[in-house]
Design an enzyme around this catalytic site. Structure first.
Site, PDB file in Angstrom:
ATOM      1  CB  CYS A  62      -9.067 -10.564  11.560  1.00 58.75           C
ATOM      2  SG  CYS A  62      -8.333  -9.259  11.173  1.00 58.75           S
ATOM      3  CG  HIS A 111      -2.147   0.519  13.158  1.00 59.80           C
ATOM      4  ND1 HIS A 111      -2.781   1.263  13.674  1.00 59.80           N
ATOM      5  CD2 HIS A 111      -1.823   0.657  12.042  1.00 59.80           C
ATOM      6  CE1 HIS A 111      -3.133   1.979  12.875  1.00 59.80           C
ATOM      7  NE2 HIS A 111      -2.137   1.574  12.049  1.00 59.80           N
ATOM      8  CG  HIS A 168      -5.778   1.331   9.234  1.00 68.46           C
ATOM      9  ND1 HIS A 168      -4.378   0.560   8.357  1.00 68.46           N
ATOM     10  CD2 HIS A 168      -6.010   0.329  10.407  1.00 68.46           C
ATOM     11  CE1 HIS A 168      -3.564  -0.001   9.642  1.00 68.46           C
ATOM     12  NE2 HIS A 168      -4.304  -0.291  10.983  1.00 68.46           N
ATOM     13  CD  GLU A 191     -12.303   1.200  10.817  1.00 71.53           C
ATOM     14  OE1 GLU A 191     -12.924   1.031  11.051  1.00 71.53           O
ATOM     15  OE2 GLU A 191     -11.394   0.382  11.621  1.00 71.53           O
ATOM     16  CB  SER A 201      -7.744   0.393  17.548  1.00 74.83           C
ATOM     17  OG  SER A 201      -8.679   0.440  18.035  1.00 74.83           O
ATOM     18  CG  ASN A 202      -6.777  -5.596  17.022  1.00 77.71           C
ATOM     19  OD1 ASN A 202      -6.733  -5.996  17.826  1.00 77.71           O
ATOM     20  ND2 ASN A 202      -6.900  -5.052  15.811  1.00 77.71           N
TER      21      ASN A 202
END
Length: 314
Positions: free
Chosen positions: A18, A47, A81, A133, A231-232
């Site tokens: 992203c 990450h 983050h 985050e 996480s994503n």
């Protein structure tokens, strides 16, 4: 030689990097080019093991806390983050030259939390305990100003000091569906709760989850490229399972167990927002060694978001 079994690979679009991740990596790379090694990075810049190792080979030194860095004029980069307010204050007190690679969409959540606090609201943060985050967002305000809610059960049990002065923000990399369920509980229990002007879950997280839903519904197996601490990426595997596919999270082609694909005819492949496209191509090449593959990528709106770099490296 026996014919290879046929396997249809559908690539999720969008997938992979992203704008926030791309910016963070660029900041480290440009700092190395401009100032030379070492460039210190507080926490993994993003990450992903492949990305971190690549930057380490170029001269980045990863630390968890500033006190691990010896006295130096070398740049210090804060990860995508975000960090608690105490971290840049500490860096300034040590006369460190620091660059903030916090994703602008995470910074937006920080600004929202500060605004709600300034308006006298108690704040609920929807997120995962211990994630950097979440630590960074909670660290924007005095202790006790933000309460963490991780699940629907947490939302049902939460008792605010004043139900009429309540606001919520969210981690940017959550499951869209899980978060919607938690928000629905908060709105039912506390009708006056104030939410973000726009959704906190970032565009990239939302877009990648939507792509996975579509591809997983027509795939027997979904392979998600991403690290276990992302996480994503973890959320993408969860979304794929809910959509009906058997989903596996792997770092790279080396983590692929071909036994997972026994009898499969259709496999979906995606990558978390911190995983580079080279990892996807590596998996396709590995599958092509064993299967006669066809690769399809459904049309999808291309992401055009970009973020400015800090002046110190631009």
């Amino acid at each position: 030689m026996a014919d290879k079994p046929k396997l249809e690979i559908t690539l999720c679009a969008p997938r992979g990097f992203c704008a926030g991740v791309d910016r963070a990596i660029q900041i480290v790379e440009l700092a190395l080019e401009k100032y030379g090694a070492p460039v210190y990075v507080r926490h993994a810049i993003v990450h992903n093991k492949y990305v971190v190792e690549g930057l380490r080979q170029k001269g980045a030194v990863f630390v968890e806390e500033l006190d691990e860095i010896p006295p130096s004029e070398a740049p210090v980069v804060f990860s995508a983050h975000g960090v608690p307010k105490s971290v840049p204050a500490d860096a300034a007190g040590r006369n460190m030259f620091f660059l903030d690679a916090t994703c602008p969409l995470v910074s937006k959540v920080h600004v929202e939390a500060q605004r709600h606090f300034s308006e006298g609201h108690e704040i609920v943060l929807i997120g995962h305990r211990g994630h950097p985050e979440v630590v960074g967002t909670m660290g924007q305000l005095p202790p006790g100003a933000i309460s963490l809610v991780e699940t629907v059960a947490d939302a049902e049990a939460f008792v605010p000091q004043d139900p009429g002065k309540l606001a919520f923000v969210t981690q940017t990399t959550l499951s869209v569906d899980d978060t919607s369920a938690i928000v629905a509980v908060l709105r039912r229990r506390f009708p006056a709760v104030v939410g973000p002007h726009r959704e906190d879950i970032c565009y990239a997280t939302t877009n990648r989850q939507e792509a996975v839903k579509q591809v997983a519904a027509r795939s027997e197996v979904l392979l998600v490229l991403g690290s276990a601490n992302s996480s994503n990426s973890v959320r993408l595997a969860e979304v794929g399972r809910r959509a009906g596919a058997t989903a596996y999270l792997i770092d790279d082609a080396a983590g692929l167990d071909l036994a997972w694909l026994a009898g499969a005819k259709a496999v979906g492949v995606t990558a978390g927002a911190s995983a580079p496209e080279v990892l996807v191509q590596g998996v396709i090449e590995r599958l092509a060694e064993v299967f006669e593959v066809t690769v399809e990528e459904p049309d999808a709106a291309r992401e055009t978001v970009s973020f400015k770099l800090p002046k110190a490296v631009a």
